[in-house]
Design an enzyme around this catalytic site. Structure first.
Site, PDB file in Angstrom:
ATOM      1  N   LYS A 153       1.197  -1.274  -0.099  1.00 37.60           N
ATOM      2  CA  LYS A 153       0.205   0.010  -0.075  1.00 37.60           C
ATOM      3  C   LYS A 153       0.405   1.147  -0.044  1.00 37.60           C
ATOM      4  CE  LYS A 153      -3.703   2.214   3.083  1.00 37.60           C
ATOM      5  NZ  LYS A 153      -4.237   2.059   4.708  1.00 37.60           N
ATOM      6  N   SER A 228      -8.880   1.622   2.950  1.00 37.79           N
ATOM      7  CA  SER A 228      -8.685   2.948   2.582  1.00 37.79           C
ATOM      8  C   SER A 228      -7.447   2.204   1.871  1.00 37.79           C
ATOM      9  CB  SER A 228      -7.677   3.905   3.422  1.00 37.79           C
ATOM     10  OG  SER A 228      -6.770   3.091   4.080  1.00 37.79           O
ATOM     11  N   SER A 252      -9.538   0.026   7.794  1.00 39.66           N
ATOM     12  CA  SER A 252      -8.658  -0.155   5.922  1.00 39.66           C
ATOM     13  C   SER A 252      -8.233  -0.896   5.632  1.00 39.66           C
ATOM     14  CB  SER A 252      -7.910   1.890   6.133  1.00 39.66           C
ATOM     15  OG  SER A 252      -9.003   2.223   6.259  1.00 39.66           O
TER      16      SER A 252
END
Ligand code: NAG
Length: 540
Positions: A153, A228, A252
């Site tokens: 990420k 996210s 997330s």
């Protein structure tokens, strides 16, 4: 330091009690407005849902089927095959690179790749193995992921790659060094392939921003991949990654895991270093709510990655190497928050909770507990806990911009900030103004929860109340995080487990929570449930 904080907390609690008595009515009014708002948004969701569905009609695409069998092997086994020289690291990295190139035009999950360097590193691994004097066991101990490709990420810092995290004023900014979690993966021999998409500053449950755009769900491109860690979720769900890392402050990791049909583990607070994560802040509450954790297509790989992320010493303390005896586990479960104001949990998700409990009790000998927790007000008290964090990075403040001006500008497409970020900041304002401080209630709830689970209990709960929504539908799915914030604010570990597909072909999932430091229980139950539900199902 710690004592002082405790005293402060207690003092705040006492003060708050007194204020509550004096201003009881004021507080009731505050929360009353918040309740009305939630009920109204839930109502709007029903009104707008058909519009979203209608607009998406005929536009649904999914990723093409997997043809290379290498992509169906778990990371634990890939590492073993590399060590045994049955498969080369180059072959495996190339298979993943080909798959990413095939699916990324459809899912748009990649922010920046490093394919050429990755292939060079894979070649170095293969060359090293041809002349390596170590035996397989020793090699496994030192480099458990040697030669295995991994995705990251963007917010976790991968040296030399984009570190904008969806913010226009950071566009072009590169990470100067590896975040600690990434560094540990590299030390274990893993080869990072890319950094993946997030919402602006990670502040939304939909991964879209002005730099990379929208990430699509691999099962249905008209749907969101969540956020996210939505780029990671989409790549894993599409079979274009086998393991990755994400971060989670309110869901997330687990929400993208649910939406994309994969496994995701939110570790116990503070056991994985946050060094190098953006955004970051020094408030102790922030450091206990935000975690970096593993995401994977196969349950077993979560444990391997968690061991690497926490290091040997802590892995021993967490008893990650000990076998969990399911016979001795207590299972608590609930099918929803029980709040009448919120959207009902989708029937397939409720059924998955039921099914998991039934399977674990009939096949694994767990004890099912009747006890239910009081979770009606999770959104109020856990939400308030998160939004009470001091000095949460506020991108508008730095630029001397005003949220209301930016909201007006965004209506005319003139704001530099994404509507997602402004929405998040608006929610923050609403909590400031309309949700009363519930420090005492929160502390009580947390204590009851953790004490009940003890060192042998798990709690089975939906990861969210629906499967993936359409793009931009999150504005009306306001209470989605009500299920996930529990684990963040309590500091508890939680694993998201896929449970097949719903009637629209979207992944269904549930989460397995445990008390702090009992990560091994969540992981053991997840591995068991993978056998029952079939784990990750490739998109068709
Ligand atoms: C990992 O992959 C190998 C090879 O496909 C398979 O035999 C093994 O059962 C898998 N292990 C788990 C726990 O999924």
């Amino acid at each position: 330091m710690k004592n002082q904080m405790d005293t402060n907390d207690r003092r705040n609690g006492l003060c708050q009690n007194k204020t509550l008595e004096l201003l009881g009515i004021h507080y009731i009014m505050m929360d009353f407005f918040f309740s009305i708002l939630i009920a109204f948004m839930t109502f709007l969701r029903f009104l707008t849902h058909p519009i979203y569905v209608w607009f998406a009609q005929g536009k649904k695409k999914s990723v093409p089927p997997i043809t290379n069998d290498i992509l169906r092997i778990n990371a634990t086994e890939l590492a073993a095959k590399i060590r045994k020289k049955q498969l080369s690291s180059v072959e495996i990295c190339q298979a993943y690179i080909d798959r990413i190139k095939q699916v990324n035009p459809i899912i748009n999950a990649v922010v920046e790749d490093r394919f050429q360097q990755a292939l060079k590193e894979a070649k170095t691994v293969d060359d090293y193995l041809t002349k390596c004097a170590l035996n397989e066991e020793d090699l496994e101990k030192i480099k458990p992921l040697l030669g295995v490709p991994v995705t990251i990420k963007e917010s976790c810092s991968l040296q030399g790659l984009s570190y904008a995290v969806g913010m226009l004023n950071r566009c072009g900014y590169k990470a100067e060094s590896d975040g600690e979690a990434v560094a540990r993966l590299k030390t274990s021999g893993a080869i990072p392939l890319l950094v993946s998409n997030t919402p602006e500053m990670c502040c939304c449950l939909e991964s879209s921003n002005f730099i990379t755009g929208y990430t699509n769900n691999p099962y249905d491109t008209t749907c969101t991949s969540g956020g996210s860690s939505g780029g990671e979720g989409a790549l894993l769900g599409a079979g274009a990654s086998v393991i990755g890392i994400g971060s989670d402050i309110a869901g997330s990791i687990r929400i993208p895991a649910l939406y994309n049909g994969i496994f995701g583990h939110k570790p116990t607070a503070r056991i994985v270093s946050l060094k190098g994560h953006f955004p970051y802040c020094y408030d102790e509450k922030f450091k206990s709510c935000l975690v970096i954790g593993p995401m994977s297509r196969y349950a077993k790989d979560l444990k391997l990655m968690l061991k690497i992320l926490v290091g040997d010493k802590q892995a021993t303390q967490l008893k990650l190497n000990q076998k969990v005896d399911l016979n001795k586990i207590n299972v608590f479960f609930m099918e929803g928050t029980d709040s009448i104001l919120e959207t009902r949990v989708q029937s397939e998700i409720k059924a998955a909770v039921q099914d998991a409990v039934k399977y674990l009790s009939s096949q694994c000998g767990v004890k099912v507990k009747d006890h239910k927790f009081e979770l009606k007000y999770t959104l109020n008290c856990c939400g308030k806990h998160i939004f009470n964090i001091k000095d949460l990075p506020d991108p508008l403040k730095g630029e001397n911009d005003n949220i209301f001006t930016e909201i007006i500008k965004t209506l005319f497409g003139q704001s530099r900030y994404t509507p997602n970020l402004l929405h998040y900041l608006l929610v923050n304002k609403i909590y400031d103004l309309f949700v009363s401080d519930r420090t005492m209630e929160f502390a009580q709830l947390k204590k009851t929860f953790i004490d009940s689970l003890g060192d042998n209990g798990v709690f089975i709960y939906p990861s969210a109340y629906t499967t993936a929504g359409k793009h931009n539908q999150f504005y009306f799915l306001t209470t989605t995080a009500a299920y996930t914030i529990l684990a963040n604010t309590f500091g508890c570990p939680s694993t998201s487990v896929p449970c097949g597909l719903d009637k629209n072909g979207l992944p269904v999932g549930i989460q397995i929570m445990a008390a702090p430091n009992q990560d091994r229980l969540c992981l053991a139950v997840a591995e068991e449930l993978e056998k029952h539900f079939g784990g990750w199902v490739p998109p068709k």
